[in-house]
Design a protein around this motif. Structure first.
Motif, PDB file in Angstrom:
ATOM      1  N   GLU A 126       2.100  14.656   8.005  1.00  0.00           N
ATOM      2  CA  GLU A 126       1.531  14.218   6.827  1.00  0.00           C
ATOM      3  C   GLU A 126       2.605  14.523   5.826  1.00  0.00           C
ATOM      4  N   VAL A 127       3.134  15.735   5.519  1.00  0.00           N
ATOM      5  CA  VAL A 127       3.889  16.179   4.570  1.00  0.00           C
ATOM      6  C   VAL A 127       5.317  15.737   4.739  1.00  0.00           C
ATOM      7  N   GLU A 128       5.799  15.548   5.892  1.00  0.00           N
ATOM      8  CA  GLU A 128       6.994  14.934   6.388  1.00  0.00           C
ATOM      9  C   GLU A 128       7.135  13.458   5.869  1.00  0.00           C
ATOM     10  N   GLN A 129       6.139  12.750   5.989  1.00  0.00           N
ATOM     11  CA  GLN A 129       6.321  11.359   5.962  1.00  0.00           C
ATOM     12  C   GLN A 129       6.012  10.971   4.495  1.00  0.00           C
ATOM     13  N   TYR A 130       5.190  11.837   3.627  1.00  0.00           N
ATOM     14  CA  TYR A 130       5.414  11.612   2.326  1.00  0.00           C
ATOM     15  C   TYR A 130       6.766  12.067   1.802  1.00  0.00           C
ATOM     16  N   GLU A 140       9.293   9.298   1.737  1.00  0.00           N
ATOM     17  CA  GLU A 140       9.295   7.799   1.013  1.00  0.00           C
ATOM     18  C   GLU A 140       9.999   8.134  -0.355  1.00  0.00           C
ATOM     19  N   VAL A 141      10.294   7.107  -0.725  1.00  0.00           N
ATOM     20  CA  VAL A 141      11.189   6.895  -2.051  1.00  0.00           C
ATOM     21  C   VAL A 141      10.222   7.354  -3.306  1.00  0.00           C
ATOM     22  N   ASN A 142      11.110   8.157  -4.153  1.00  0.00           N
ATOM     23  CA  ASN A 142      10.194   8.628  -5.244  1.00  0.00           C
ATOM     24  C   ASN A 142       9.953   7.433  -6.111  1.00  0.00           C
ATOM     25  N   LEU A 143       8.911   7.903  -6.861  1.00  0.00           N
ATOM     26  CA  LEU A 143       8.202   6.951  -7.916  1.00  0.00           C
ATOM     27  C   LEU A 143       9.233   6.899  -9.170  1.00  0.00           C
ATOM     28  N   ARG A 144       9.345   5.758  -9.869  1.00  0.00           N
ATOM     29  CA  ARG A 144      10.201   5.785 -11.314  1.00  0.00           C
ATOM     30  C   ARG A 144       9.494   6.587 -12.093  1.00  0.00           C
ATOM     31  N   ARG A 145      10.024   7.064 -12.941  1.00  0.00           N
ATOM     32  CA  ARG A 145       9.856   8.166 -14.103  1.00  0.00           C
ATOM     33  C   ARG A 145       8.622   7.634 -14.848  1.00  0.00           C
ATOM     34  N   HIS A 146       8.424   6.475 -15.093  1.00  0.00           N
ATOM     35  CA  HIS A 146       7.309   5.899 -15.912  1.00  0.00           C
ATOM     36  C   HIS A 146       6.038   5.594 -15.185  1.00  0.00           C
ATOM     37  N   GLN A 147       6.090   5.713 -13.862  1.00  0.00           N
ATOM     38  CA  GLN A 147       4.874   5.188 -12.937  1.00  0.00           C
ATOM     39  C   GLN A 147       3.823   6.455 -13.132  1.00  0.00           C
ATOM     40  N   LEU A 180      -1.117   9.627 -10.546  1.00  0.00           N
ATOM     41  CA  LEU A 180      -2.346   9.610 -10.176  1.00  0.00           C
ATOM     42  C   LEU A 180      -2.792   8.364  -9.498  1.00  0.00           C
ATOM     43  N   GLU A 181      -2.312   7.350 -10.107  1.00  0.00           N
ATOM     44  CA  GLU A 181      -2.523   5.937  -9.624  1.00  0.00           C
ATOM     45  C   GLU A 181      -1.889   5.762  -8.250  1.00  0.00           C
ATOM     46  N   TYR A 182      -0.537   6.511  -7.997  1.00  0.00           N
ATOM     47  CA  TYR A 182       0.090   6.506  -6.746  1.00  0.00           C
ATOM     48  C   TYR A 182      -1.160   7.228  -5.886  1.00  0.00           C
ATOM     49  N   TRP A 183      -1.449   8.393  -5.961  1.00  0.00           N
ATOM     50  CA  TRP A 183      -2.346   9.184  -5.014  1.00  0.00           C
ATOM     51  C   TRP A 183      -3.576   8.298  -4.745  1.00  0.00           C
ATOM     52  N   HIS A 184      -4.183   7.611  -5.885  1.00  0.00           N
ATOM     53  CA  HIS A 184      -5.330   6.966  -5.604  1.00  0.00           C
ATOM     54  C   HIS A 184      -5.080   5.877  -4.553  1.00  0.00           C
ATOM     55  N   GLN A 197      -2.708   5.665  -2.357  1.00  0.00           N
ATOM     56  CA  GLN A 197      -2.520   6.405  -0.874  1.00  0.00           C
ATOM     57  C   GLN A 197      -3.481   7.132  -0.289  1.00  0.00           C
ATOM     58  N   LYS A 198      -4.563   7.461  -0.911  1.00  0.00           N
ATOM     59  CA  LYS A 198      -5.573   8.408  -0.340  1.00  0.00           C
ATOM     60  C   LYS A 198      -5.999   8.231   1.171  1.00  0.00           C
ATOM     61  N   HIS A 199      -5.826   6.920   1.577  1.00  0.00           N
ATOM     62  CA  HIS A 199      -6.086   6.808   3.026  1.00  0.00           C
ATOM     63  C   HIS A 199      -4.937   6.895   4.028  1.00  0.00           C
ATOM     64  N   VAL A 200      -3.655   6.910   3.414  1.00  0.00           N
ATOM     65  CA  VAL A 200      -2.493   6.987   4.038  1.00  0.00           C
ATOM     66  C   VAL A 200      -2.288   8.657   4.291  1.00  0.00           C
ATOM     67  N   TYR A 201      -2.461   9.506   3.079  1.00  0.00           N
ATOM     68  CA  TYR A 201      -1.972  10.774   3.092  1.00  0.00           C
ATOM     69  C   TYR A 201      -3.509  11.649   2.615  1.00  0.00           C
ATOM     70  N   PRO A 202      -4.672  11.526   3.340  1.00  0.00           N
ATOM     71  CA  PRO A 202      -5.878  11.915   2.890  1.00  0.00           C
ATOM     72  C   PRO A 202      -5.946  13.527   2.551  1.00  0.00           C
ATOM     73  N   TYR A 203      -5.179  14.359   3.402  1.00  0.00           N
ATOM     74  CA  TYR A 203      -5.292  15.596   2.880  1.00  0.00           C
ATOM     75  C   TYR A 203      -4.261  15.968   1.883  1.00  0.00           C
ATOM     76  N   LEU A 204      -3.267  15.395   1.487  1.00  0.00           N
ATOM     77  CA  LEU A 204      -2.288  15.621   0.234  1.00  0.00           C
ATOM     78  C   LEU A 204      -2.855  15.014  -0.710  1.00  0.00           C
ATOM     79  N   TYR A 205      -3.707  13.793  -0.505  1.00  0.00           N
ATOM     80  CA  TYR A 205      -4.546  13.243  -1.671  1.00  0.00           C
ATOM     81  C   TYR A 205      -5.413  14.234  -2.267  1.00  0.00           C
TER      82      TYR A 205
END
Length: 195
Positions: free
Chosen positions: A126-130, A133-140, A143-147, A149-157
């Motif tokens: 889970e950590v390596e897969q996360y 991934e490409v980093n978000l842009r600075r203005h993104q 918290l919205e990203y984690w919401h 991705q909560k089913h993709v990375y449930p523990y990291l969420y």
């Protein structure tokens, strides 16, 4: 810290020797103070869990590796604790004699080893897969990203909800600059008293 260091170096191209000396001292001071902050577990995990920064928020590769190990360890503990709360199926039809108690002990030991291995493997994946991934842009919004991705990375969420309450980008800088401000104010006061 890495971003701040780079910004200061870019801006310091055409400066006087006095300004260069001041800049070098400021950077040395920042590095010394941030080194201790960089080893704080909460701050390093928060930096990694901020999808805008991930590994970009660290000055050295060693700090990145140490922080990733810490994140994997925290994730493993979370997975293990959530799996421990799940009911384990018991073998039906076993008799209660001494030989079956021996087999129960063996089965429990094997289940614990398997559970420990699975938790570690799941955390690493889970950590390596996360992290790849490409980093978000600075203005993104992280918290919205984690919401999303909560089913993709449930523990990291789950961990992001716990650790992202401390901003990865501003706390170390704010601490260093408030100390620098107090230091320069003290020097200014001392200078004014001499006159």
């Amino acid at each position: 810290m890495n971003i701040l260091h780079h910004a200061v170096l870019v801006k310091s191209v055409n400066i006087t020797s006095v300004a260069k000396l001041l800049l070098d001292n400021l950077l040395r001071h920042v590095r010394e103070h941030v080194a201790s902050i960089g080893s704080l577990s909460t701050m390093t995990v928060a930096t990694l869990l901020d999808p805008r920064f991930k590994t970009l928020g660290f000055l050295s590769r060693n700090k990145v590796q140490e922080a990733v190990r810490r994140l994997k360890s925290e994730c493993t503990a979370l997975i293990a604790s959530s799996e421990a709360s799940l009911p384990h199926p018991s073998d039906a039809g076993e008799s209660t004699n001494n030989s079956s108690e021996l087999w129960c002990l063996l089965d429990e030991t094997v289940d614990q080893k398997r559970q420990s291995f699975n938790a570690t493997a799941d955390a690493i994946l889970e950590v390596e897969q996360y992290l790849v991934e490409v980093n978000l842009r600075r203005h993104q919004d992280p918290l919205e990203y984690w919401h999303k991705q909560k089913h993709v990375y449930p523990y990291l969420y789950h961990m992001s909800q716990r650790f992202l309450c401390s901003p990865a980008s501003s706390v170390p800088c704010k601490s260093v600059f408030s100390k620098a401000g107090r230091s320069s104010a003290n020097e200014e006061t001392a200078y004014n008293h001499k006159q």
